[in-house]
Design an enzyme around this catalytic site. Structure first.
Site, mmCIF file in Angstrom:
data_model
loop_
_atom_site.group_PDB
_atom_site.id
_atom_site.type_symbol
_atom_site.label_atom_id
_atom_site.label_comp_id
_atom_site.label_asym_id
_atom_site.label_seq_id
_atom_site.Cartn_x
_atom_site.Cartn_y
_atom_site.Cartn_z
ATOM 1 N N TRP A 101 0.836 -1.206 0.000
ATOM 2 C CA TRP A 101 0.000 0.000 0.000
ATOM 3 C C TRP A 101 0.865 1.247 0.000
ATOM 4 O O TRP A 101 0.547 2.234 -0.682
ATOM 5 C CB TRP A 101 -0.969 -0.015 1.172
ATOM 6 C CG TRP A 101 -1.949 -1.144 1.080
ATOM 7 C CD1 TRP A 101 -2.100 -2.166 1.960
ATOM 8 C CD2 TRP A 101 -2.911 -1.374 0.033
ATOM 9 N NE1 TRP A 101 -3.100 -3.016 1.525
ATOM 10 C CE2 TRP A 101 -3.599 -2.553 0.352
ATOM 11 C CE3 TRP A 101 -3.239 -0.692 -1.141
ATOM 12 C CZ2 TRP A 101 -4.609 -3.081 -0.457
ATOM 13 C CZ3 TRP A 101 -4.237 -1.209 -1.951
ATOM 14 C CH2 TRP A 101 -4.911 -2.392 -1.611
ATOM 15 N N ASP A 171 -1.401 6.546 6.438
ATOM 16 C CA ASP A 171 -2.508 5.666 6.054
ATOM 17 C C ASP A 171 -2.737 4.698 7.214
ATOM 18 O O ASP A 171 -1.897 3.851 7.500
ATOM 19 C CB ASP A 171 -2.114 4.910 4.778
ATOM 20 C CG ASP A 171 -3.142 3.860 4.357
ATOM 21 O OD1 ASP A 171 -4.150 3.655 5.062
ATOM 22 O OD2 ASP A 171 -2.912 3.226 3.288
ATOM 23 N N LYS A 195 -11.867 -1.797 6.859
ATOM 24 C CA LYS A 195 -11.050 -2.727 7.615
ATOM 25 C C LYS A 195 -11.544 -2.793 9.070
ATOM 26 O O LYS A 195 -11.752 -3.859 9.596
ATOM 27 C CB LYS A 195 -9.571 -2.317 7.589
ATOM 28 C CG LYS A 195 -9.018 -2.050 6.193
ATOM 29 C CD LYS A 195 -8.848 -3.315 5.364
ATOM 30 C CE LYS A 195 -8.760 -3.056 3.870
ATOM 31 N NZ LYS A 195 -7.568 -2.356 3.429
HETATM 32 C C1 LIG Z 1 -7.054 -1.915 2.105
HETATM 33 C C2 LIG Z 1 -6.014 -0.878 2.201
HETATM 34 C C3 LIG Z 1 -5.883 0.124 1.217
HETATM 35 C C4 LIG Z 1 -6.749 0.182 -0.020
HETATM 36 O O1 LIG Z 1 -8.037 0.529 0.305
HETATM 37 P P1 LIG Z 1 -9.145 0.781 -0.804
HETATM 38 O O2 LIG Z 1 -10.233 1.389 -0.002
HETATM 39 O O3 LIG Z 1 -9.486 -0.532 -1.398
HETATM 40 O O4 LIG Z 1 -8.593 1.730 -1.800
HETATM 41 C C5 LIG Z 1 -4.912 1.076 1.395
HETATM 42 N N1 LIG Z 1 -4.115 1.061 2.469
HETATM 43 C C6 LIG Z 1 -4.200 0.109 3.414
HETATM 44 C C7 LIG Z 1 -3.278 0.137 4.575
HETATM 45 C C8 LIG Z 1 -5.167 -0.886 3.313
HETATM 46 O O5 LIG Z 1 -5.245 -1.835 4.252
#
Ligand SMILES: *Cc1c(COP(=O)(O)O)cnc(C)c1O
Length: 361
Positions: A101, A171, A195
């Site tokens: 990511w 993030d 998540k």
């Molecule tokens: C799942 C995830 C993403 C991507 O998320 P989307 O909503 O599918 O774009 C980005 N960063 C992390 C840390 C993730 O776990």
């Protein structure tokens, strides 16, 4: 009805209480005679929902007044572009690459300016967090970027990088609300909610006000400007209304459980059960450097692909689902977010012990 133990990395398990409440309110939300899905986002009822969600999140995370809370769409991945478009004033940003990511965010930023990879853990398949106490942060960097909990590899920063005065952008998709945070240490905290907080379709951005300006990269679409969403309290256009409503319920659920300190304590107890077993098992082993282990995502392997597949198959049949590791790394991964009850982890470990006994060589 029977519910499984869902170890999915995302979209993931939600609190059963929240789902029941949403079900109860499905046809008639608090006497409005309609579902929240059918409601104008400009209605009084909806205004209360989104305002309360923001207020509860502010309380949970102790968000200072000089930070805006934005409920946006496009998933975490859209932020990979939105961040450089809005924050790259000098067209320079530093990225710490600790997994896929972070790598994707770095690659996206390269489209818009000079993105520097100032540290990486790719040399050991992202199984650790690099030492970030004295990195070569660029003099003119607009920000330093991290992915705080690496969903795929199961690592987590235990101390934040020394950004040498530059704003930190993080993030937190897969560790959102899993433990207390000091928001003042960040310029931007953001995450997709699917998540640990709610249904896919909502991304929450917590951003320091001085970083929200008109001065964005030329050509930035209106919908990708933080300022437009901040000025309109996340109601510039139709927001992901139902998703925000569920997030609001999850915030209340966390508050009722005692807030983020209580979440952390519970998450540590859960993770310890699994990690302690992985450390003593002769069949399964964890793949992450111990000091960098995530409380949320726990990858493990047997070292034998066929046995991994057998385990996943038998676990699924026994009601422990979505344990297959990410397609790029293989093995297994148990995601044990806030809403995974401790019994789920206890029973999984019992199942793993039994599997170990029957498959010892
Ligand atoms: C799942 C995830 C993403 C991507 O998320 P989307 O909503 O599918 O774009 C980005 N960063 C992390 C840390 C993730 O776990």
């Amino acid at each position: 009805m029977s519910r499984v133990y869902n170890f999915s990395a995302g979209p993931a398990v939600l609190p059963e209480e929240v789902l029941r409440e949403a079900a109860d309110e499905m046809l008639d939300y608090k006497g409005t005679g309609m579902s929240v899905m059918e409601m104008s986002h400009r209605s009084k009822a909806y205004e209360t929902i989104i305002k309360e969600a923001e207020a509860d999140l502010r309380e949970l995370m102790n968000i200072p007044d000089n930070y805006k809370v934005l409920f946006l769409q496009g998933g975490a991945s859209q932020q990979f572009a939105m961040i450089p478009m809005n924050l790259m004033k000098n067209k320079v940003a530093d990225y710490i690459v600790t997994g896929q990511w972070a790598k994707k965010a770095y690659q996206e930023a390269c489209i818009y300016g000079k993105a520097n990879k100032i540290a990486s853990s790719e040399d050991k398949t992202f199984s650790y967090i690099p030492d970030c106490s004295d990195l070569p942060v660029s003099e003119d960097a607009d920000y330093v970027y991290i992915c705080e909990n690496n969903t795929i590899y199961g690592t987590k920063y235990k101390t934040l990088p020394n950004t040498k005065g530059k704003p930190l952008v993080s993030d937190v998709s897969s560790c959102f609300l899993s433990e207390p945070v000091d928001v003042t240490k960040y310029g931007v905290i953001y995450g997709g909610v699917q998540k640990n907080i709610g249904p896919a379709g909502v991304v929450i951005v917590i951003i320091r006000e001085d970083l929200i300006t008109e001065d964005v990269l030329p050509g930035t679409p209106t919908m990708l400007k933080y300022k437009i969403h901040a000025d309109n309290d996340s109601l510039y256009n139709t927001p992901p209304a139902y998703g925000i409503y569920i997030c609001g319920k999850v915030f209340k659920w966390i508050k009722a459980k005692g807030g983020l300190a209580a979440m952390k304590e519970y998450n540590e107890r859960k993770a310890k059960i699994l990690y302690d077993y992985l450390d003593e098992s002769r069949l399964f082993k964890g793949t992450v450097r111990k000091e960098d282990r995530s409380l949320m995502n726990v990858p493990f392997v047997t070292g034998d692909e066929e046995l991994d597949a057998k385990f996943v198959k038998e676990a699924t049949a026994a009601g422990f689902v979505n344990l297959k590791g990410h397609r790029t790394v293989g093995g297994m991964r148990a995601s044990i977010y806030n809403a995974m009850p401790i019994e789920g982890v206890e029973k999984l470990v019992e199942f793993m012990k039994e599997f170990e006994k029957q498959n010892e060589k």
